[in-house]
Enzyme design. Sequence first.
Site, PDB file in Angstrom:
ATOM      1  N   GLU A  29       0.818  -1.216   0.000  1.00  0.00           N
ATOM      2  CA  GLU A  29       0.000   0.000   0.000  1.00  0.00           C
ATOM      3  C   GLU A  29       0.857   1.273   0.000  1.00  0.00           C
ATOM      4  O   GLU A  29       0.376   2.346   0.376  1.00  0.00           O
ATOM      5  CB  GLU A  29      -0.939  -0.010   1.205  1.00  0.00           C
ATOM      6  CG  GLU A  29      -1.933  -1.161   1.196  1.00  0.00           C
ATOM      7  CD  GLU A  29      -2.817  -1.153   2.428  1.00  0.00           C
ATOM      8  OE1 GLU A  29      -3.745  -0.321   2.477  1.00  0.00           O
ATOM      9  OE2 GLU A  29      -2.585  -1.964   3.332  1.00  0.00           O
ATOM     10  N   SER A 157      -6.793  -2.652   1.841  1.00  0.00           N
ATOM     11  CA  SER A 157      -7.164  -2.043   0.554  1.00  0.00           C
ATOM     12  C   SER A 157      -7.631  -3.061  -0.480  1.00  0.00           C
ATOM     13  O   SER A 157      -7.476  -2.860  -1.684  1.00  0.00           O
ATOM     14  CB  SER A 157      -5.990  -1.229  -0.017  1.00  0.00           C
ATOM     15  OG  SER A 157      -5.687  -0.162   0.835  1.00  0.00           O
ATOM     16  N   TYR A 227      -9.408   4.059  -4.744  1.00  0.00           N
ATOM     17  CA  TYR A 227      -8.419   5.130  -4.752  1.00  0.00           C
ATOM     18  C   TYR A 227      -8.267   5.886  -6.071  1.00  0.00           C
ATOM     19  O   TYR A 227      -7.756   6.992  -6.084  1.00  0.00           O
ATOM     20  CB  TYR A 227      -7.051   4.574  -4.350  1.00  0.00           C
ATOM     21  CG  TYR A 227      -7.057   3.967  -2.973  1.00  0.00           C
ATOM     22  CD1 TYR A 227      -7.206   4.760  -1.844  1.00  0.00           C
ATOM     23  CD2 TYR A 227      -6.943   2.595  -2.795  1.00  0.00           C
ATOM     24  CE1 TYR A 227      -7.227   4.211  -0.569  1.00  0.00           C
ATOM     25  CE2 TYR A 227      -6.954   2.029  -1.525  1.00  0.00           C
ATOM     26  CZ  TYR A 227      -7.098   2.837  -0.428  1.00  0.00           C
ATOM     27  OH  TYR A 227      -7.123   2.291   0.822  1.00  0.00           O
ATOM     28  N   ARG A 266     -11.084   2.915  11.757  1.00  0.00           N
ATOM     29  CA  ARG A 266     -12.283   2.881  10.917  1.00  0.00           C
ATOM     30  C   ARG A 266     -12.665   1.423  10.712  1.00  0.00           C
ATOM     31  O   ARG A 266     -11.837   0.619  10.284  1.00  0.00           O
ATOM     32  CB  ARG A 266     -12.005   3.529   9.563  1.00  0.00           C
ATOM     33  CG  ARG A 266     -13.259   3.894   8.776  1.00  0.00           C
ATOM     34  CD  ARG A 266     -12.977   4.113   7.304  1.00  0.00           C
ATOM     35  NE  ARG A 266     -12.798   2.833   6.629  1.00  0.00           N
ATOM     36  CZ  ARG A 266     -11.704   2.464   5.972  1.00  0.00           C
ATOM     37  NH1 ARG A 266     -10.652   3.272   5.897  1.00  0.00           N
ATOM     38  NH2 ARG A 266     -11.631   1.292   5.385  1.00  0.00           N
ATOM     39  N   ASP A 268     -15.174  -1.523   8.968  1.00  0.00           N
ATOM     40  CA  ASP A 268     -16.024  -1.810   7.818  1.00  0.00           C
ATOM     41  C   ASP A 268     -17.123  -2.777   8.238  1.00  0.00           C
ATOM     42  O   ASP A 268     -16.849  -3.794   8.897  1.00  0.00           O
ATOM     43  CB  ASP A 268     -15.196  -2.412   6.684  1.00  0.00           C
ATOM     44  CG  ASP A 268     -14.122  -1.455   6.190  1.00  0.00           C
ATOM     45  OD1 ASP A 268     -14.336  -0.235   6.282  1.00  0.00           O
ATOM     46  OD2 ASP A 268     -13.070  -1.924   5.718  1.00  0.00           O
ATOM     47  N   GLU A 282     -13.708  -5.855   9.348  1.00  0.00           N
ATOM     48  CA  GLU A 282     -12.346  -5.604   9.808  1.00  0.00           C
ATOM     49  C   GLU A 282     -12.269  -4.196  10.355  1.00  0.00           C
ATOM     50  O   GLU A 282     -13.200  -3.400  10.199  1.00  0.00           O
ATOM     51  CB  GLU A 282     -11.335  -5.788   8.681  1.00  0.00           C
ATOM     52  CG  GLU A 282     -11.541  -4.850   7.507  1.00  0.00           C
ATOM     53  CD  GLU A 282     -10.551  -5.117   6.376  1.00  0.00           C
ATOM     54  OE1 GLU A 282      -9.466  -4.511   6.423  1.00  0.00           O
ATOM     55  OE2 GLU A 282     -10.860  -5.919   5.486  1.00  0.00           O
ATOM     56  N   ASN A 284      -9.471  -0.849  10.640  1.00  0.00           N
ATOM     57  CA  ASN A 284      -8.224  -0.252  10.154  1.00  0.00           C
ATOM     58  C   ASN A 284      -7.714   0.725  11.197  1.00  0.00           C
ATOM     59  O   ASN A 284      -8.407   1.693  11.524  1.00  0.00           O
ATOM     60  CB  ASN A 284      -8.463   0.474   8.830  1.00  0.00           C
ATOM     61  CG  ASN A 284      -9.036  -0.443   7.769  1.00  0.00           C
ATOM     62  OD1 ASN A 284      -8.307  -1.194   7.147  1.00  0.00           O
ATOM     63  ND2 ASN A 284     -10.349  -0.394   7.582  1.00  0.00           N
ATOM     64  N   GLY A 288      -6.860   5.496   5.673  1.00  0.00           N
ATOM     65  CA  GLY A 288      -6.405   6.374   4.606  1.00  0.00           C
ATOM     66  C   GLY A 288      -6.781   7.827   4.862  1.00  0.00           C
ATOM     67  O   GLY A 288      -7.796   8.127   5.487  1.00  0.00           O
TER      68      GLY A 288
END
Length: 324
Positions: A29, A157, A227, A266, A268, A282, A284, A288
Amino acid sequence: MSQVHLQPPRIDPASLGKVAVLFGGTSAEREVSIMSGTGVLQALQSAGVNAFAFDPAERPLEDLRAEGVDRCFIALHGRGGEDGTVQGALELLKIPYTGSGVMASSIAMDKIMTKRIWRFEGLPTPDWRMVSSADECVHALAVLGAPMIVKPAREGSSIGLTKVTDPAQCAAAYAAAAQHDPEVLCEQFIEGEETTCPVLIVEGHAQALPVIRIVAPGGNYDYQNKYFTDEVQYLCPSGLDADEEAEIQRQVVRAFRTLGCRGWARADVMIRQSDRQPFLLEINTSPGMTGHSLVPMSARVAGLSYEQLCVHLLASASLDGTPR
């Protein structure tokens, strides 16, 4: 809980000292990390913070001490930046950093360990199997049912991720995941709406920000769509029922606390169409911060600009064992 309004931080930029924004790195990433870190660096400098860029792929971390760095903003993603390794190095250097500590970063990076803990704590997450061969992947499909998601256990990602509907697809799906990680996760696919919800520590407490509903072309929210295109719709406010949004926020805060996260994260979440049950996918711990990123979008709806969010996060930098 769904109604969130945050007060902009009242922080003297000079009090934050000399700041290194860590981005780039060596993970898959790297490209996204450079975009995140560039945005963060510009925002901090615009706010008057004495910040500079630092790429751990190009310089040893010991240079941070030699540079007299007071704190670090971690804008690294993936391995070597989000998995507890850089966090551990900064602990040894005694330089406070943004985000979760060593243990929480390490666990959250490992989707299988994360799911084991969430399941033990009674949090809803899709059923799964860890596999070590294409044949085991075929067996997992028979147990979990189609469609099924196959992905590396420790990547982000959507890298190396495949949605399979037929046993004939399992060999290629396993190979795609295994090239990134020897531990491969097969996960039950949840048919429904895709959402994400940031968590921010505010005055010492974990606060869920507004939920974002994600509508991707053909339901394909992959690396490219995340992205590099403008085809995905991000709905914030989400348009979900208020009680439904509040339930997602409650579950995300529980997920955050259960893993011992700090600073920000964050999570999901999929909402199963058949019964509107939310499932945690999951979390994070170094989300991002690009132009397409979701934490800044949610924070903006809650009253924080991108620049204010960066300053807030930087001010929360700490070390393991220090008060949160």
